[in-house]
Design an enzyme around this catalytic site. Structure first.
Site, PDB file in Angstrom:
ATOM      1  N   LYS A  92      42.102  30.610  47.969  1.00  0.00           N
ATOM      2  CA  LYS A  92      42.148  31.376  46.733  1.00  0.00           C
ATOM      3  C   LYS A  92      42.711  32.766  47.057  1.00  0.00           C
ATOM      4  O   LYS A  92      42.000  33.647  47.520  1.00  0.00           O
ATOM      5  CB  LYS A  92      40.762  31.526  46.105  1.00  0.00           C
ATOM      6  CG  LYS A  92      40.823  32.148  44.685  1.00  0.00           C
ATOM      7  CD  LYS A  92      39.511  32.731  44.240  1.00  0.00           C
ATOM      8  CE  LYS A  92      39.299  34.130  44.751  1.00  0.00           C
ATOM      9  NZ  LYS A  92      40.305  35.128  44.248  1.00  0.00           N
ATOM     10  N   GLY A 127      42.281  32.394  41.025  1.00  0.00           N
ATOM     11  CA  GLY A 127      41.031  32.648  40.325  1.00  0.00           C
ATOM     12  C   GLY A 127      40.492  34.011  40.686  1.00  0.00           C
ATOM     13  O   GLY A 127      40.977  34.660  41.618  1.00  0.00           O
ATOM     14  N   ASP A 128      39.479  34.447  39.958  1.00  0.00           N
ATOM     15  CA  ASP A 128      38.858  35.731  40.272  1.00  0.00           C
ATOM     16  C   ASP A 128      37.570  35.503  41.054  1.00  0.00           C
ATOM     17  O   ASP A 128      37.113  34.368  41.228  1.00  0.00           O
ATOM     18  CB  ASP A 128      38.603  36.556  39.014  1.00  0.00           C
ATOM     19  CG  ASP A 128      37.774  35.819  37.965  1.00  0.00           C
ATOM     20  OD1 ASP A 128      37.047  34.860  38.331  1.00  0.00           O
ATOM     21  OD2 ASP A 128      37.845  36.194  36.789  1.00  0.00           O
ATOM     22  N   GLY A 129      36.990  36.586  41.529  1.00  0.00           N
ATOM     23  CA  GLY A 129      35.791  36.475  42.343  1.00  0.00           C
ATOM     24  C   GLY A 129      34.591  35.973  41.583  1.00  0.00           C
ATOM     25  O   GLY A 129      33.791  35.182  42.102  1.00  0.00           O
ATOM     26  N   GLY A 175      34.548  33.985  39.023  1.00  0.00           N
ATOM     27  CA  GLY A 175      34.700  32.577  38.685  1.00  0.00           C
ATOM     28  C   GLY A 175      34.846  31.697  39.910  1.00  0.00           C
ATOM     29  O   GLY A 175      33.869  31.267  40.527  1.00  0.00           O
ATOM     30  N   GLY A 205      35.779  32.288  42.959  1.00  0.00           N
ATOM     31  CA  GLY A 205      35.234  32.794  44.218  1.00  0.00           C
ATOM     32  C   GLY A 205      33.760  32.509  44.377  1.00  0.00           C
ATOM     33  O   GLY A 205      33.301  32.088  45.448  1.00  0.00           O
ATOM     34  N   CYS A 233      42.911  48.185  55.353  1.00  0.00           N
ATOM     35  CA  CYS A 233      41.504  48.344  55.700  1.00  0.00           C
ATOM     36  C   CYS A 233      41.317  49.103  57.003  1.00  0.00           C
ATOM     37  O   CYS A 233      40.277  49.725  57.228  1.00  0.00           O
ATOM     38  CB  CYS A 233      40.814  46.985  55.767  1.00  0.00           C
ATOM     39  SG  CYS A 233      41.639  45.814  56.867  1.00  0.00           S
TER      40      CYS A 233
END
Length: 480
Positions: free
Chosen positions: A174, A205-207, A209, A211, A283
């Site tokens: 994802k 998808g988003d986190g 949903g 995720g 990061c």
């Protein structure tokens, strides 16, 4: 408008069962340029089921077979690497030269490292000399959920997919819904290679949903996530009920310690440019510059000059400049944190709030440098993820180490000194997963990961493959 609304499940592109179509925004123009589908529960479970069905056969393939697939994937990737660079530039705003030289090329580099590592990997190892019939075997852990971010899309996708293929795991990828187009292109490459159906699956998808479903699903055995510490904590909690293996590469607030026995001009120039690279959206960016007091004024002057000379421009243009931030939400966050630095009393020596001159549209920000900061300030505590550098003086070596370690993060640290003994001494005391001295780069295949709230586990090379393996002890078989 580019239509990329299909999902890649069980070896083919399929229509969504219960997802919803959303736009993809070009961060340089703020305009919609593509559409994808955010997978629903049924889509996500279909992808997981495909990976589960494929696992028994795939897990029994030989390392040599998997090595051949990785070699084919490298060939396909290299043939389309320029296309990948343009895709990344469009979706997340990386200037095209950076997208070619660093963003897209990282995929090839990691594939080469996994090919080299897999060819030499020991799958069966004796417990110790003199213990015949006491073997340790390394075996695929199962179905892997791979959740990747938007800031270095191919770097993270290939670190996870390459390691999972090498290990013999099946997977559901994802990518970030903010920058999903590179992941879709990568799925096309995997399809061209001809992996068995179900080994590799991709859903957008988003986190909240897809995720969260992947993190908690009982048929997922391994979760490998790169993203924010906040999301990593949620994923760990979701995975705990089914006791999954979880690997996390999370946030950072990396210190750059500069002692007065090094070339200050070179060290500060290098450190400032590194902080601003990829518009600060890394990061491991060296965002806290800690400078020995005797060199402090010079360092502030150099950093301010580098910031003022840093060009900001459209990502489609060639040249050494920085592009926009990835999204409106990220733009607003960075603007708020720059203002917070001003409000909390840091001395602004370059940049500031607002867009650069001549750029009134797109998520562009001004390269910003703060001086006279301290470790209680928000800009020294929180990961900004923008081109914002904070500079603070120190008086002694012990104080520098204490300031550097005074953070919940521990991903990277950087050290500039002309004293080899000091380099050894200080590097050992810095609480970070990676320490780079005097501008040295990390060798291909080096483990990437951090201490404390920067994550759990390592990516890249042999350690990256081991994140997708289980260790089994077999006793009593002695070959004749």
């Amino acid at each position: 408008m580019i239509d990329k609304t299909d999902l890649y499940i069980d070896g083919e592109w399929v229509k969504s069962i219960d997802g919803r179509v959303v736009p993809v925004i070009n961060p340089a123009t703020e305009e919609e340029y593509a559409s994808i589908t955010l997978a629903g529960k049924a889509d996500t479970e279909s992808a997981i089921a495909a990976a589960k069905r494929a696992f028994p056969a795939w897990s029994m393939t030989s390392p040599e077979e998997r090595l051949d697939y990785l070699k084919k994937l490298l060939e396909v990737y290299q043939a389309r690497e320029r296309e990948m660079a343009h895709t990344i530039s469009d979706e997340m705003g990386a200037p095209i030269d950076l997208a070619i030289s660093e963003q897209a090329s990282s995929g090839s580099s990691h594939l080469k490292a996994f090919i080299r590592t897999l060819a030499a990997f020991e799958w069966v190892r004796p417990l110790r000399p003199g213990t015949a019939g006491q073997d340790l075997t390394y075996e695929p852990a199962g179905v892997a959920a791979l959740i990747t971010p938007w800031n270095w899309p191919m770097n993270q996708v290939v670190l996870k997919v390459g390691a999972a293929i090498a290990a013999g795991c099946t997977m559901v990828l994802k990518p970030s819904e903010i920058a999903p187009m590179s992941g879709m292109l990568f799925a096309e490459m995997v399809h061209e290679v001809g992996l068995p159906a179900g080994v590799f699956n991709l859903i957008n998808g988003d986190g909240v949903g897809a995720g969260s479903i992947m993190s908690s699903h009982p048929d997922i055995d391994v979760v490998s996530f790169t993203g924010s510490t906040r999301a990593g904590i949620l994923i760990t909690k979701a995975a705990a009920d089914s006791v999954k293996n979880v690997s996390l590469e999370l946030g950072g607030k990396s210190p750059n310690l500069i002692f007065d026995d090094c070339d200050i001009e070179a060290a500060v120039t290098r450190g400032t440019k590194f902080c601003f690279n990829n518009t600060g959206q890394s990061c491991n960016a060296a965002t806290r510059m800690l400078v020995e007091r005797s060199a402090y004024d010079q360092a502030v002057e150099v950093a301010a000059r580098v910031a003022d000379e840093t060009k900001v421009d459209m990502p489609s243009k060639e040249g050494k400049h920085i592009g926009p931030l990835v999204s409106e939400a990220q733009f607003n966050k960075v603007q708020d944190l720059i203002q917070k630095g001003i409000d909390e009393g840091a001395r602004l020596v370059a940049g500031g709030v607002g867009r650069p001159d001549g750029l009134n549209r797109g998520y562009f920000v001004r390269p910003t440098v703060f001086a006279d900061t301290n470790n209680d300030m928000t800009i020294m505590r929180e990961e900004i993820f923008g081109p914002v550098l904070s500079i603070m003086p120190f008086d002694t070596e012990d104080e520098a180490i204490a300031i550097a370690n005074d953070t919940p993060f521990g991903l990277s640290a950087y050290l500039q000194t002309g004293d080899t003994e000091r380099a050894h001494r200080v590097a050992r005391q810095l609480r970070a997963g990676m320490v780079q001295v005097n501008g040295a780069s990390r060798a291909s295949g080096s483990p990437f990961g951090g201490f404390k709230q920067s994550g759990v586990g390592r990516e890249g090379g042999a350690m990256g493959i081991e994140e997708f393996l289980e260790v089994k002890t077999i006793s009593g078989i002695v070959d004749a």
